[in-house]
Scaffold this motif. Structure first.
Motif, mmCIF file in Angstrom:
data_model
loop_
_atom_site.group_PDB
_atom_site.id
_atom_site.type_symbol
_atom_site.label_atom_id
_atom_site.label_comp_id
_atom_site.label_asym_id
_atom_site.label_seq_id
_atom_site.Cartn_x
_atom_site.Cartn_y
_atom_site.Cartn_z
ATOM 1 N N GLY A 236 -37.363 63.238 23.565
ATOM 2 C CA GLY A 236 -37.674 61.529 23.387
ATOM 3 C C GLY A 236 -36.368 61.076 22.272
ATOM 4 N N ALA A 237 -35.745 62.118 21.790
ATOM 5 C CA ALA A 237 -35.124 60.739 21.053
ATOM 6 C C ALA A 237 -33.677 60.813 21.904
ATOM 7 C CB ALA A 237 -34.326 61.707 19.360
ATOM 8 N N ALA A 238 -33.084 61.747 22.770
ATOM 9 C CA ALA A 238 -32.056 61.487 23.593
ATOM 10 C C ALA A 238 -32.149 61.018 25.211
ATOM 11 C CB ALA A 238 -31.697 63.400 24.423
ATOM 12 N N ALA A 239 -33.647 60.309 25.177
ATOM 13 C CA ALA A 239 -34.317 59.938 26.040
ATOM 14 C C ALA A 239 -34.059 58.376 25.149
ATOM 15 C CB ALA A 239 -35.151 60.140 26.797
ATOM 16 N N ASP A 240 -33.684 57.748 25.011
ATOM 17 C CA ASP A 240 -33.199 57.003 23.762
ATOM 18 C C ASP A 240 -31.887 56.488 24.434
ATOM 19 O OD1 ASP A 240 -36.037 56.134 23.658
ATOM 20 O OD2 ASP A 240 -35.354 56.937 20.938
ATOM 21 N N TRP A 241 -30.797 56.764 24.346
ATOM 22 C CA TRP A 241 -29.310 57.294 24.884
ATOM 23 C C TRP A 241 -29.289 56.800 26.366
ATOM 24 C CZ3 TRP A 241 -24.783 58.768 22.101
ATOM 25 C CH2 TRP A 241 -25.058 58.819 20.594
ATOM 26 N N LEU A 242 -30.389 57.590 27.509
ATOM 27 C CA LEU A 242 -30.129 57.168 28.359
ATOM 28 C C LEU A 242 -31.408 55.408 28.791
ATOM 29 C CD1 LEU A 242 -31.017 60.620 30.201
ATOM 30 C CD2 LEU A 242 -28.702 59.789 28.892
ATOM 31 N N ARG A 243 -32.255 55.734 28.276
ATOM 32 C CA ARG A 243 -32.614 53.976 27.990
ATOM 33 C C ARG A 243 -31.522 52.914 27.682
ATOM 34 N NH1 ARG A 243 -37.214 56.772 26.177
ATOM 35 N NH2 ARG A 243 -38.496 56.877 26.797
ATOM 36 N N ARG A 244 -30.998 53.261 27.383
ATOM 37 C CA ARG A 244 -29.746 52.294 26.301
ATOM 38 C C ARG A 244 -28.866 52.187 27.184
ATOM 39 N NH1 ARG A 244 -30.024 51.263 20.139
ATOM 40 N NH2 ARG A 244 -32.530 51.801 20.115
ATOM 41 N N GLY A 245 -28.348 52.569 28.783
ATOM 42 C CA GLY A 245 -27.177 52.341 29.449
ATOM 43 C C GLY A 245 -25.612 54.256 29.387
ATOM 44 N N LYS B 223 -24.754 58.105 29.766
ATOM 45 C CA LYS B 223 -24.646 58.431 31.101
ATOM 46 C C LYS B 223 -25.242 59.601 30.408
ATOM 47 C CE LYS B 223 -21.987 55.870 33.924
ATOM 48 N NZ LYS B 223 -20.439 55.365 34.852
ATOM 49 N N ALA B 224 -25.327 60.718 31.325
ATOM 50 C CA ALA B 224 -26.145 61.834 30.574
ATOM 51 C C ALA B 224 -24.319 62.951 29.748
ATOM 52 C CB ALA B 224 -26.704 63.008 31.454
ATOM 53 N N ALA B 225 -22.969 62.749 31.232
ATOM 54 C CA ALA B 225 -21.896 63.298 30.244
ATOM 55 C C ALA B 225 -21.725 62.777 29.042
ATOM 56 C CB ALA B 225 -20.931 63.199 31.469
ATOM 57 N N GLU B 226 -21.846 61.785 29.520
ATOM 58 C CA GLU B 226 -21.223 60.592 27.753
ATOM 59 C C GLU B 226 -21.958 61.303 26.713
ATOM 60 O OE1 GLU B 226 -20.147 56.434 29.700
ATOM 61 O OE2 GLU B 226 -21.538 56.640 28.392
ATOM 62 N N LEU B 227 -23.263 60.901 26.904
ATOM 63 C CA LEU B 227 -24.590 61.865 25.819
ATOM 64 C C LEU B 227 -24.001 63.341 25.466
ATOM 65 C CD1 LEU B 227 -27.114 61.872 23.704
ATOM 66 C CD2 LEU B 227 -28.290 62.952 26.629
ATOM 67 N N ARG B 228 -23.706 64.124 26.685
ATOM 68 C CA ARG B 228 -23.168 65.702 26.382
ATOM 69 C C ARG B 228 -21.977 65.504 25.485
ATOM 70 N NH1 ARG B 228 -22.822 67.402 30.352
ATOM 71 N NH2 ARG B 228 -24.341 67.512 30.978
ATOM 72 N N LEU B 229 -21.275 64.561 25.602
ATOM 73 C CA LEU B 229 -19.932 64.449 24.939
ATOM 74 C C LEU B 229 -20.029 63.968 23.704
ATOM 75 C CD1 LEU B 229 -16.698 64.724 24.766
ATOM 76 C CD2 LEU B 229 -16.554 62.469 25.842
ATOM 77 N N LEU C 58 -26.805 56.668 17.598
ATOM 78 C CA LEU C 58 -27.622 56.731 18.811
ATOM 79 C C LEU C 58 -27.104 54.707 18.979
ATOM 80 C CD1 LEU C 58 -30.412 55.916 20.626
ATOM 81 C CD2 LEU C 58 -31.310 55.038 18.687
ATOM 82 N N PRO C 59 -26.297 54.875 20.175
ATOM 83 C CA PRO C 59 -25.650 52.718 20.627
ATOM 84 C C PRO C 59 -26.730 51.705 20.618
ATOM 85 C CG PRO C 59 -26.847 53.998 22.184
ATOM 86 C CD PRO C 59 -26.447 55.293 21.536
ATOM 87 N N GLU C 60 -26.745 50.770 20.385
ATOM 88 C CA GLU C 60 -26.868 49.535 19.978
ATOM 89 C C GLU C 60 -27.687 49.464 21.565
ATOM 90 O OE1 GLU C 60 -25.023 46.517 19.012
ATOM 91 O OE2 GLU C 60 -24.417 46.843 16.939
ATOM 92 N N GLU C 61 -29.095 48.623 21.318
ATOM 93 C CA GLU C 61 -29.314 48.248 23.171
ATOM 94 C C GLU C 61 -28.965 47.587 23.415
ATOM 95 O OE1 GLU C 61 -33.646 46.612 22.315
ATOM 96 O OE2 GLU C 61 -33.555 48.189 21.519
ATOM 97 N N PRO C 62 -28.350 47.539 24.973
ATOM 98 C CA PRO C 62 -27.796 46.333 26.275
ATOM 99 C C PRO C 62 -28.208 44.980 25.264
ATOM 100 C CG PRO C 62 -28.652 47.910 27.194
ATOM 101 C CD PRO C 62 -29.028 48.401 25.640
ATOM 102 N N ALA C 63 -26.830 44.342 26.130
ATOM 103 C CA ALA C 63 -28.002 42.375 25.773
ATOM 104 C C ALA C 63 -28.404 42.193 26.653
ATOM 105 C CB ALA C 63 -25.860 41.516 25.389
ATOM 106 N N TYR C 64 -27.603 42.848 28.362
ATOM 107 C CA TYR C 64 -28.958 42.397 29.370
ATOM 108 C C TYR C 64 -28.935 43.617 30.261
ATOM 109 C CZ TYR C 64 -29.664 40.632 33.834
ATOM 110 O OH TYR C 64 -29.818 40.967 35.021
ATOM 111 N N ALA C 65 -30.060 43.713 29.753
ATOM 112 C CA ALA C 65 -30.256 44.492 30.589
ATOM 113 C C ALA C 65 -31.205 45.033 32.480
ATOM 114 C CB ALA C 65 -31.821 45.844 30.358
ATOM 115 N N PRO C 66 -31.005 44.002 33.531
ATOM 116 C CA PRO C 66 -30.886 43.517 34.816
ATOM 117 C C PRO C 66 -32.244 44.959 35.277
ATOM 118 C CG PRO C 66 -29.357 45.665 35.258
ATOM 119 C CD PRO C 66 -29.385 44.754 33.640
ATOM 120 N N ALA C 67 -33.989 43.854 35.667
ATOM 121 C CA ALA C 67 -34.770 44.744 35.519
ATOM 122 C C ALA C 67 -34.397 45.626 36.855
ATOM 123 C CB ALA C 67 -36.216 43.842 36.212
ATOM 124 N N VAL C 68 -35.442 46.274 37.103
ATOM 125 C CA VAL C 68 -35.605 48.087 38.455
ATOM 126 C C VAL C 68 -36.842 47.523 38.857
ATOM 127 C CG1 VAL C 68 -34.883 50.129 38.664
ATOM 128 C CG2 VAL C 68 -33.760 49.588 37.126
#
Length: 338
Positions: free
Chosen positions: A213-222, A224-230, A256-266
């Motif tokens: 759950g804590a690692a998923a917050d990183w992916l939700r903030r843009g 990537k999986a390779a950057e999280l592993r590094l 934990l990185p900051e939330e992006p200023a603009y997140a496009p709606a999917v």
């Protein structure tokens, strides 16, 4: 007969082949390392430059030899601030190459004061006191030297009558698997793959699922999986990781990185209303047809409005002449026009 011999252990110094055959060490560096390794312990406190002066190695020659020994791992230096604010340089010399981590551990081990070097306690040694220990919890029950191998079986309690207002128990059925978000599944996969990057970060399945759950917050903030592993496997502690679960949890929270200023709606997937087999696509606006079907419909409308010209039944395809004959015909035509 007169006999005179020098003991090999006193009159000779053994030099390893790794030192003698090392092409990165000059003759001054090899002589210096051979000289220092044969010194007695009482002269170990002298600086390396003092030993070099005894051998006649001074100035630039000494600096060059020390740089070569430091580059090969035979000499390590650290600067620290001692008593009174004065800076002190600690030198560690070894006849085998050491890494920086190994040299630091050896320095820390030698820095501990031996029991014989401490100042003795003032006064004469006294007798050791006996007793006087007070247990934290006073045991008033009878103690046994050996505990019983098995606890006495408790008498079966009579089943209690169910209350009238109690609801009937539900039948024990296997719980259906709870659907998890794709970010959580991908984060758990990344956490389980950390063991391949560093054996110190070996997480179990339950540990990875707890931290997903804590690692998923990183992916939700843009991220990537390779950057999280590094971010999780880089810059590990020098002394090693004591607890992989605690270390990863701390990094996931603290870095934990900051939330992006603009997140496009999917937008969600919608079924395509075009022809062909049934399929879905993700629209960018309010369109109901996927781009592939839209291009096919546009091409059909274009051909219906402007049909392509087709040759008639009496059309005969001209003979194809080789390029040499065509060039000759063009040149003959140009000569006739002149």
């Amino acid at each position: 007969m007169l006999w005179h011999a020098i003991s090999p252990s006193y009159g000779y110094v053994k030099a390893a082949h790794d030192i003698v055959r090392n092409p990165k060490l000059s003759s001054d560096a090899k002589i210096l390392i051979t000289y220092v390794q044969g010194l007695p312990e009482r002269r170990a406190g002298m600086a390396l430059s003092d030993h070099a002066k005894r051998l006649g190695i001074k100035g630039r020659a000494y600096q060059k030899a020390k740089e070569q020994l430091k580059g090969c791992g035979f000499v390590h230096e650290w600067r620290r601030q001692g008593e009174g604010g004065l800076w002190v340089t600690d030198q560690l010399f070894s006849n085998v190459p050491l890494t920086d981590h190994e040299a630091r551990r050896l320095r820390d081990a030698n820095a501990q004061v031996a029991p014989g070097d401490q100042y003795p306690t003032v006064g004469d040694p006294g007798a050791r006191s006996i007793g006087g220990y007070q247990p934290e919890v006073e045991e008033r029950e009878k103690n046994f030297s050996h505990p019983p191998s098995e606890a006495p079986a408790a008498e079966p309690a009579e089943p209690a009558e169910p209350a009238e207002s109690a609801e009937p128990l539900e039948s024990a059925e296997p719980a259906e698997p709870v659907a998890r978000a794709p970010e959580v599944v991908e984060a758990e996969r990344v956490l389980l793959s950390l063991r391949h990057a560093s054996p110190q970060l070996h997480l179990g399945v339950r540990e990875a699922r707890t931290l997903s759950g804590a690692a998923a917050d990183w992916l939700r903030r843009g991220v990537k999986a390779a950057e999280l592993r590094l971010a999780l496997v880089s810059e590990l502690p020098v002394d090693g990781v004591r607890s992989a679960f605690g270390f990863v949890r701390h990094r996931l929270v603290q870095k934990l990185p900051e939330e992006p200023a603009y997140a496009p709606a999917v937008r969600p997937h919608v079924p395509c209303e075009g022809g062909g087999p049934e399929h879905v696509f993700r629209p960018r606006a309010d369109e109901t047809v996927c781009p592939t079907c839209a291009r096919a419909e546009a091409w059909e409308a274009h051909e219906a409005k402007w049909p392509r010209s087709r040759p008639g039944e009496d059309f005969e395809e001209p003979d194809r002449l080789p390029w040499r004959e065509r060039v000759a015909a063009v040149l003959e035509k140009d000569a006739g026009e002149r």
